[in-house]
Write a protein that holds these residues in place. Structure first.
Motif, PDB file in Angstrom:
ATOM      1  N   CYS A   1      17.412  11.484  -5.366  1.00 14.92           N
ATOM      2  CA  CYS A   1      18.322  10.985  -4.327  1.00 14.92           C
ATOM      3  C   CYS A   1      17.760   9.810  -3.519  1.00 14.92           C
ATOM      4  N   GLY A   2      16.462   9.522  -3.667  1.00 21.05           N
ATOM      5  CA  GLY A   2      15.866   8.384  -2.974  1.00 21.05           C
ATOM      6  C   GLY A   2      15.477   8.646  -1.533  1.00 21.05           C
ATOM      7  N   VAL A   3      15.658   9.862  -1.042  1.00 18.85           N
ATOM      8  CA  VAL A   3      15.308  10.183   0.335  1.00 18.85           C
ATOM      9  C   VAL A   3      13.784  10.156   0.503  1.00 18.85           C
ATOM     10  N   LYS A   4      13.336   9.794   1.705  1.00 20.23           N
ATOM     11  CA  LYS A   4      11.907   9.774   2.015  1.00 20.23           C
ATOM     12  C   LYS A   4      11.544  11.002   2.834  1.00 20.23           C
ATOM     13  N   ILE A   5      10.427  11.628   2.473  1.00 17.11           N
ATOM     14  CA  ILE A   5       9.903  12.747   3.238  1.00 17.11           C
ATOM     15  C   ILE A   5       8.531  12.329   3.742  1.00 17.11           C
ATOM     16  N   GLU A   6       8.384  12.258   5.060  1.00 13.51           N
ATOM     17  CA  GLU A   6       7.136  11.822   5.690  1.00 13.51           C
ATOM     18  C   GLU A   6       6.421  13.006   6.320  1.00 13.51           C
ATOM     19  N   GLY A   7       5.115  13.059   6.148  1.00 15.90           N
ATOM     20  CA  GLY A   7       4.305  14.070   6.807  1.00 15.90           C
ATOM     21  C   GLY A   7       4.660  15.495   6.434  1.00 15.90           C
ATOM     22  N   GLY A   8       5.284  15.702   5.301  1.00 21.20           N
ATOM     23  CA  GLY A   8       5.579  17.050   4.836  1.00 21.20           C
ATOM     24  C   GLY A   8       6.957  17.580   5.184  1.00 21.20           C
ATOM     25  N   ASP A   9       7.544  17.210   6.339  1.00 20.36           N
ATOM     26  CA  ASP A   9       8.829  17.796   6.717  1.00 20.36           C
ATOM     27  C   ASP A   9       9.785  16.840   7.427  1.00 20.36           C
ATOM     28  N   LYS A  10       9.401  15.623   7.686  1.00 21.03           N
ATOM     29  CA  LYS A  10      10.282  14.670   8.359  1.00 21.03           C
ATOM     30  C   LYS A  10      11.068  13.912   7.295  1.00 21.03           C
TER      31      LYS A  10
ATOM     32  N   MET B   1       0.840  -1.178   0.000  1.00 20.42           N
ATOM     33  CA  MET B   1       0.000   0.000   0.000  1.00 20.42           C
ATOM     34  C   MET B   1       0.890   1.248   0.000  1.00 20.42           C
ATOM     35  N   ILE B   2       0.560   2.211  -0.829  1.00 20.49           N
ATOM     36  CA  ILE B   2       1.307   3.463  -0.917  1.00 20.49           C
ATOM     37  C   ILE B   2       0.738   4.448   0.098  1.00 20.49           C
ATOM     38  N   ASP B   3       1.610   5.008   0.913  1.00 23.46           N
ATOM     39  CA  ASP B   3       1.207   5.984   1.923  1.00 23.46           C
ATOM     40  C   ASP B   3       1.220   7.379   1.298  1.00 23.46           C
ATOM     41  N   PRO B   4       0.077   8.059   1.240  1.00 23.52           N
ATOM     42  CA  PRO B   4       0.039   9.388   0.628  1.00 23.52           C
ATOM     43  C   PRO B   4       0.815  10.451   1.415  1.00 23.52           C
ATOM     44  N   ASN B   5       1.201  10.147   2.648  1.00 21.26           N
ATOM     45  CA  ASN B   5       1.959  11.091   3.469  1.00 21.26           C
ATOM     46  C   ASN B   5       3.466  10.922   3.312  1.00 21.26           C
ATOM     47  N   VAL B   6       3.885  10.008   2.411  1.00 27.87           N
ATOM     48  CA  VAL B   6       5.306   9.767   2.188  1.00 27.87           C
ATOM     49  C   VAL B   6       5.639  10.070   0.735  1.00 27.87           C
ATOM     50  N   GLN B   7       6.664  10.896   0.541  1.00 29.76           N
ATOM     51  CA  GLN B   7       7.178  11.185  -0.788  1.00 29.76           C
ATOM     52  C   GLN B   7       8.580  10.612  -0.877  1.00 29.76           C
ATOM     53  N   ILE B   8       8.932  10.077  -2.038  1.00 33.98           N
ATOM     54  CA  ILE B   8      10.284   9.575  -2.265  1.00 33.98           C
ATOM     55  C   ILE B   8      10.861  10.328  -3.457  1.00 33.98           C
ATOM     56  N   CYS B   9      11.991  10.949  -3.248  1.00 32.53           N
ATOM     57  CA  CYS B   9      12.622  11.741  -4.302  1.00 32.53           C
ATOM     58  C   CYS B   9      13.228  10.808  -5.354  1.00 32.53           C
ATOM     59  N   PRO B  10      12.866  10.992  -6.628  1.00 32.58           N
ATOM     60  CA  PRO B  10      13.450  10.161  -7.683  1.00 32.58           C
ATOM     61  C   PRO B  10      14.924  10.475  -7.952  1.00 32.58           C
TER      62      PRO B  10
END
Length: 69
Positions: free
Chosen positions: A12-21, A1-10
């Motif tokens: 560098c691959g870093v994960k951003i959770e909840g907008g700023d974490k 399941m994809i979490d809409p609160n998590v972004q992954i940068c194409p």
């Protein structure tokens, strides 16, 4: 399941959770400002998800990488 609160940068691959974490591949959790100061500022790739300066916020001196003496 994809979490809409998590972004992954194409770029560098870093994960951003909840907008700023930011979950780095190594080291402690950071912020968008720290990510920008240490990675995005230098990479300058068009696909980077951390280019919105309103989302990044204020970048402080301690956000930049400082090598150990």
């Amino acid at each position: 399941m994809i979490d809409p609160n998590v972004q992954i940068c194409p770029v560098c691959g870093v994960k951003i959770e909840g907008g700023d974490k930011v979950i780095f591949s190594a080291g402690p959790v950071g912020t968008r400002a720290r990510l920008w100061a240490r990675v995005c500022n230098y990479a300058q790739k068009p696909d980077c998800i951390n280019q919105d300066h309103t989302a990044i916020g204020s970048v402080h001196e301690n956000d930049y990488y400082k090598p150990l003496p």
